[in-house]
Design a protein around this motif. Structure first.
Motif, PDB file in Angstrom:
ATOM      1  N   GLN A  50       0.283  -0.730   0.177  1.00 31.06           N
ATOM      2  CA  GLN A  50       0.071  -0.143   0.193  1.00 31.06           C
ATOM      3  C   GLN A  50       0.715   1.564   0.204  1.00 31.06           C
ATOM      4  OE1 GLN A  50      -2.452  -1.828  -0.894  1.00 31.06           O
ATOM      5  NE2 GLN A  50      -4.024  -1.458   0.515  1.00 31.06           N
ATOM      6  N   TRP A  51       0.451   2.024  -0.390  1.00 33.23           N
ATOM      7  CA  TRP A  51       0.896   4.103  -0.530  1.00 33.23           C
ATOM      8  C   TRP A  51       0.412   4.338  -0.411  1.00 33.23           C
ATOM      9  CZ3 TRP A  51       6.214   4.241  -2.944  1.00 33.23           C
ATOM     10  CH2 TRP A  51       6.157   3.293  -4.137  1.00 33.23           C
ATOM     11  N   PHE A  55      -5.830   5.868  -1.967  1.00 32.24           N
ATOM     12  CA  PHE A  55      -6.674   5.724  -2.162  1.00 32.24           C
ATOM     13  C   PHE A  55      -7.301   4.590  -2.894  1.00 32.24           C
ATOM     14  CE2 PHE A  55      -6.708   9.270   0.640  1.00 32.24           C
ATOM     15  CZ  PHE A  55      -7.087   8.455   2.512  1.00 32.24           C
ATOM     16  N   ASP A  56      -7.219   5.315  -3.655  1.00 33.29           N
ATOM     17  CA  ASP A  56      -8.180   4.226  -5.445  1.00 33.29           C
ATOM     18  C   ASP A  56      -6.975   3.482  -5.599  1.00 33.29           C
ATOM     19  OD1 ASP A  56      -9.877   5.977  -5.810  1.00 33.29           O
ATOM     20  OD2 ASP A  56      -8.852   7.395  -7.755  1.00 33.29           O
ATOM     21  N   GLY A  57      -6.014   3.373  -5.653  1.00 35.07           N
ATOM     22  CA  GLY A  57      -4.974   1.927  -5.278  1.00 35.07           C
ATOM     23  C   GLY A  57      -5.012   1.265  -4.756  1.00 35.07           C
ATOM     24  N   ASN A  58      -4.999   1.633  -3.629  1.00 40.38           N
ATOM     25  CA  ASN A  58      -5.193   0.842  -2.188  1.00 40.38           C
ATOM     26  C   ASN A  58      -6.357  -0.047  -2.121  1.00 40.38           C
ATOM     27  OD1 ASN A  58      -2.330   1.585  -1.488  1.00 40.38           O
ATOM     28  ND2 ASN A  58      -3.809   3.343   0.048  1.00 40.38           N
ATOM     29  N   LEU A  59      -7.275   0.789  -2.718  1.00 41.62           N
ATOM     30  CA  LEU A  59      -8.562  -0.269  -2.905  1.00 41.62           C
ATOM     31  C   LEU A  59      -8.797  -1.404  -3.711  1.00 41.62           C
ATOM     32  CD1 LEU A  59     -11.625   0.063  -2.625  1.00 41.62           C
ATOM     33  CD2 LEU A  59     -11.712   1.570  -3.741  1.00 41.62           C
ATOM     34  N   GLU A  60      -7.705  -1.222  -4.847  1.00 40.46           N
ATOM     35  CA  GLU A  60      -8.084  -1.745  -5.577  1.00 40.46           C
ATOM     36  C   GLU A  60      -7.334  -3.071  -5.470  1.00 40.46           C
ATOM     37  OE1 GLU A  60      -9.846  -2.929  -8.242  1.00 40.46           O
ATOM     38  OE2 GLU A  60     -10.732  -0.291  -7.611  1.00 40.46           O
ATOM     39  N   GLY A  79      -6.466  -7.705   7.238  1.00 42.91           N
ATOM     40  CA  GLY A  79      -5.517  -7.222   6.286  1.00 42.91           C
ATOM     41  C   GLY A  79      -5.156  -6.098   7.480  1.00 42.91           C
ATOM     42  N   PRO A  80      -3.637  -5.309   6.795  1.00 43.71           N
ATOM     43  CA  PRO A  80      -2.944  -4.499   7.619  1.00 43.71           C
ATOM     44  C   PRO A  80      -3.739  -3.630   8.365  1.00 43.71           C
ATOM     45  CG  PRO A  80      -2.147  -4.546   5.129  1.00 43.71           C
ATOM     46  CD  PRO A  80      -3.040  -5.179   5.700  1.00 43.71           C
ATOM     47  N   GLU A  81      -3.237  -2.591   9.476  1.00 42.48           N
ATOM     48  CA  GLU A  81      -3.814  -1.888  10.222  1.00 42.48           C
ATOM     49  C   GLU A  81      -4.156  -0.026   9.018  1.00 42.48           C
ATOM     50  OE1 GLU A  81      -1.100  -1.833  13.290  1.00 42.48           O
ATOM     51  OE2 GLU A  81       0.348  -1.064  12.057  1.00 42.48           O
ATOM     52  N   LEU A  82      -3.585  -0.216   8.420  1.00 42.81           N
ATOM     53  CA  LEU A  82      -3.378   1.473   7.779  1.00 42.81           C
ATOM     54  C   LEU A  82      -3.914   0.802   6.151  1.00 42.81           C
ATOM     55  CD1 LEU A  82      -1.484   3.665   9.380  1.00 42.81           C
ATOM     56  CD2 LEU A  82      -3.427   3.260   9.768  1.00 42.81           C
ATOM     57  N   GLU A  83      -4.336  -0.388   5.540  1.00 44.25           N
ATOM     58  CA  GLU A  83      -4.044  -0.895   4.244  1.00 44.25           C
ATOM     59  C   GLU A  83      -4.835   0.652   3.583  1.00 44.25           C
ATOM     60  OE1 GLU A  83      -6.276  -4.261   3.340  1.00 44.25           O
ATOM     61  OE2 GLU A  83      -7.390  -4.388   5.625  1.00 44.25           O
ATOM     62  N   LEU A  84      -6.415   0.969   4.201  1.00 41.90           N
ATOM     63  CA  LEU A  84      -7.198   2.491   3.071  1.00 41.90           C
ATOM     64  C   LEU A  84      -5.927   2.905   3.373  1.00 41.90           C
ATOM     65  CD1 LEU A  84     -10.336   1.784   4.359  1.00 41.90           C
ATOM     66  CD2 LEU A  84      -9.329   0.913   2.443  1.00 41.90           C
ATOM     67  N   PRO A  85      -5.521   4.203   3.517  1.00 43.59           N
ATOM     68  CA  PRO A  85      -4.987   5.349   3.445  1.00 43.59           C
ATOM     69  C   PRO A  85      -3.207   5.051   3.909  1.00 43.59           C
ATOM     70  CG  PRO A  85      -4.705   5.081   6.025  1.00 43.59           C
ATOM     71  CD  PRO A  85      -5.663   3.934   5.571  1.00 43.59           C
ATOM     72  N   LEU A 119     -15.190 -12.777   6.152  1.00 41.96           N
ATOM     73  CA  LEU A 119     -15.131 -11.791   7.836  1.00 41.96           C
ATOM     74  C   LEU A 119     -14.447 -11.204   7.525  1.00 41.96           C
ATOM     75  CD1 LEU A 119     -16.526 -10.092  10.240  1.00 41.96           C
ATOM     76  CD2 LEU A 119     -15.087 -11.861  11.590  1.00 41.96           C
ATOM     77  N   CYS A 120     -14.315 -10.301   7.074  1.00 44.40           N
ATOM     78  CA  CYS A 120     -12.555  -8.487   6.771  1.00 44.40           C
ATOM     79  C   CYS A 120     -12.418  -7.886   7.922  1.00 44.40           C
ATOM     80  CB  CYS A 120     -13.497  -8.271   5.065  1.00 44.40           C
ATOM     81  SG  CYS A 120     -13.243  -9.677   4.057  1.00 44.40           S
ATOM     82  N   ASP A 121     -11.877  -7.655   7.646  1.00 43.85           N
ATOM     83  CA  ASP A 121     -11.672  -7.527   8.854  1.00 43.85           C
ATOM     84  C   ASP A 121      -9.721  -6.075   7.945  1.00 43.85           C
ATOM     85  OD1 ASP A 121      -9.248  -5.919  10.584  1.00 43.85           O
ATOM     86  OD2 ASP A 121      -9.442  -7.581  12.147  1.00 43.85           O
ATOM     87  N   ILE A 122     -10.643  -4.650   7.889  1.00 48.95           N
ATOM     88  CA  ILE A 122      -9.817  -3.976   7.267  1.00 48.95           C
ATOM     89  C   ILE A 122      -9.257  -3.093   7.795  1.00 48.95           C
ATOM     90  CG2 ILE A 122     -10.621  -1.952   5.013  1.00 48.95           C
ATOM     91  CD1 ILE A 122     -11.622  -5.079   3.759  1.00 48.95           C
ATOM     92  N   GLY A 123      -7.966  -2.218   7.728  1.00 49.59           N
ATOM     93  CA  GLY A 123      -6.724  -1.207   8.906  1.00 49.59           C
ATOM     94  C   GLY A 123      -7.860   0.311   8.040  1.00 49.59           C
ATOM     95  N   SER A 124      -7.974   0.786   8.994  1.00 48.22           N
ATOM     96  CA  SER A 124      -7.786   2.121   8.958  1.00 48.22           C
ATOM     97  C   SER A 124      -8.194   2.613  10.042  1.00 48.22           C
ATOM     98  CB  SER A 124      -9.285   1.913   9.162  1.00 48.22           C
ATOM     99  OG  SER A 124      -9.726   3.478   7.553  1.00 48.22           O
ATOM    100  N   PRO A 125      -7.573   3.917   9.637  1.00 48.38           N
ATOM    101  CA  PRO A 125      -7.098   5.012  11.415  1.00 48.38           C
ATOM    102  C   PRO A 125      -8.706   5.249  12.101  1.00 48.38           C
ATOM    103  CG  PRO A 125      -7.553   6.201   9.336  1.00 48.38           C
ATOM    104  CD  PRO A 125      -7.505   4.526   8.675  1.00 48.38           C
ATOM    105  N   PRO A 126      -8.096   5.335  12.957  1.00 54.18           N
ATOM    106  CA  PRO A 126      -9.621   5.482  13.801  1.00 54.18           C
ATOM    107  C   PRO A 126      -9.926   6.817  14.477  1.00 54.18           C
ATOM    108  CG  PRO A 126      -7.783   4.949  14.911  1.00 54.18           C
ATOM    109  CD  PRO A 126      -7.068   4.586  13.537  1.00 54.18           C
TER     110      PRO A 126
END
Length: 132
Positions: A50-51, A55-60, A79-85, A119-126
């Protein structure tokens, strides 16, 4: 951890549980260790490239990892803890856009239908009580 052999097969085992037991089990429950029934599940752990703020590339890449997890028969995808941003956002974590785009990415994942049956564990900032 000790590697053993099960009496009924020549397959290598770890602590009495065959490493590929999920692939060879036709029932949801199997007699594994000491005669106790245990449910088998396939877990997919994802290490994504992830970069920061892509956001678009990470989402794909997240969507593709869910596709691969489903294809492998996984019931849980971690998934990793900050995979979306992405990592390395530094001060961008204090900007509302970073959280907004992370939520938009999560909404796109849920709308995709790929999370049905897994069940998907998606990493995003809290964000909790206006604090990060």
């Amino acid at each position: 951890t000790v590697t053993k052999k099960m009496a009924s097969t020549s397959e290598p085992t770890v602590d009495g549980v065959r490493a590929d037991a999920a692939e060879h089990c036709s029932a949801p429950m199997a007699e594994l260790q000491h005669g106790s029934p245990r449910a088998l599940a396939t877990l997919a752990t994802c290490s994504l490239n992830q970069w920061a703020l892509d956001f678009d590339g990470n989402l794909e890449r997240v969507l593709e990892s869910i596709r691969q997890a489903r294809a492998a028969g996984a019931r849980y995808r971690l998934g990793p803890e900050l995979e979306l941003p992405g990592y390395g956002c530094e001060d961008h974590f204090y900007e509302p856009d970073t959280l907004l785009h992370s939520w938009q990415s999560l909404a796109a994942i849920l709308r995709s239908g790929l999370t049905d049956g897994i069940l998907c564990d998606i990493g995003s900032p809290p964000l909790h009580q206006s604090g990060r």
